[in-house]
Design a protein around this motif. Structure first.
Motif, short mmCIF file in Angstrom:
data_model
loop_
_atom_site.label_atom_id
_atom_site.label_comp_id
_atom_site.label_asym_id
_atom_site.label_seq_id
_atom_site.Cartn_x
_atom_site.Cartn_y
_atom_site.Cartn_z
N SER A 163 97.34 114.39 88.79
CA SER A 163 96.21 114.64 88.71
C SER A 163 95.22 114.37 87.55
O SER A 163 93.69 114.36 87.57
N GLN A 164 96.20 114.63 86.79
CA GLN A 164 94.98 113.66 85.21
C GLN A 164 94.97 112.25 84.85
O GLN A 164 93.64 112.13 84.34
N ALA A 165 95.66 111.60 85.60
CA ALA A 165 95.71 110.04 85.56
C ALA A 165 94.73 110.13 86.74
O ALA A 165 93.47 109.21 86.20
N VAL A 169 90.49 108.27 84.86
CA VAL A 169 90.15 107.43 86.26
C VAL A 169 88.40 107.51 86.49
O VAL A 169 87.56 106.75 86.69
N ALA A 170 88.35 108.57 86.39
CA ALA A 170 86.91 109.59 87.15
C ALA A 170 85.87 109.23 86.39
O ALA A 170 84.99 108.41 86.61
N ALA A 171 86.39 110.00 85.37
CA ALA A 171 85.93 109.85 83.49
C ALA A 171 85.37 108.33 83.67
O ALA A 171 84.42 108.36 82.94
N LEU A 193 90.43 110.05 76.52
CA LEU A 193 89.53 111.15 77.19
C LEU A 193 90.90 112.50 77.17
O LEU A 193 90.41 113.50 77.15
N LEU A 194 91.85 111.13 77.64
CA LEU A 194 93.17 112.36 77.95
C LEU A 194 93.83 113.28 76.47
O LEU A 194 93.79 114.27 76.78
N GLY A 195 93.17 112.22 75.70
CA GLY A 195 94.05 113.37 74.07
C GLY A 195 93.09 114.30 73.67
O GLY A 195 93.65 115.39 73.31
#
Length: 198
Positions: A163-165, A169-171, A193-195
């Motif tokens: 879900s994070q991946a 990708v969407a962001a 972005l995930l960081g």
């Protein structure tokens, strides 16, 4: 040492592929970029490094000899194991890593999950004299139509959830206006972005 493997790709997973060689299926751990170039049922050749531990034999595969040589070099640095070395190659192309080490660019190395400032400094000190001549770097283009999956697989391989991946990708998709940047650039952006959400 098993320096290379050639055979039919039997299966592809998020972090590895199974290549059939002489009737034996070898599981080979690869970076997302290498996995993106493989196709189930097609023949492939991978440069490989065999890591021998007391309780395991693990094969790591690379798209070319250049990646494998850099992987082997990274392993000579204290505190750098196969997972960190693979993460470096998942985020950066070999020439970028060589330039960062040769030029003491700590920020480039700390963009890799698992490498902090101290670790980057140690890598630079230990590898600077071993890195050899550094050529000019030109970013490779992205495989048409497949960058989203390559970035998604890269994020998964670095330890984030599905879900994070998907969110990453969407962001990243929303930030693209015009020409699509190379996959390593997009993967670094997704990691940044995930960081921020951790």
């Amino acid at each position: 040492m098993i320096a290379s493997v050639r055979g039919v790709v039997a299966a592809i997973f998020h972090d590895s592929a199974v290549v059939e060689v002489g009737g034996v299926g070898m599981r080979i751990f690869c970076t997302p970029g290498t996995l993106a170039g493989l196709r189930s049922g097609a023949e492939a050749r991978l440069s490989t490094t065999l890591i021998v531990r007391e309780d395991s034999l693990t094969l790591y595969g690379f798209a070319d000899d250049d990646e494998r040589q850099l992987f082997d070099l990274l392993l000579t640095a204290n505190g750098v194991g196969p997972r960190i070395a693979q993460a470096v190659l998942a985020v950066h192309q070999p020439d970028v890593v060589r330039r960062a080490i040769a030029g003491g660019e700590i920020a480039v190395l700390t963009a890799v999950p698992g490498i902090g400032k101290r670790g980057a400094e140690k890598m630079i000190v230990e590898l600077k004299d071993k890195i050899g001549p550094v050529g000019s770097f030109s970013e490779a283009g992205v495989l048409s139509g497949g960058w989203q999956e390559q970035v998604r697989q890269g994020v998964l391989a670095l330890g984030w959830t599905a879900s994070q991946a998907d969110q990453a990708v969407a962001a990243v998709t929303e930030t693209i206006d015009g020409e699509v940047p190379p996959v390593p650039v997009l993967l670094r952006q997704a990691i940044r972005l995930l960081g921020k959400t951790r």
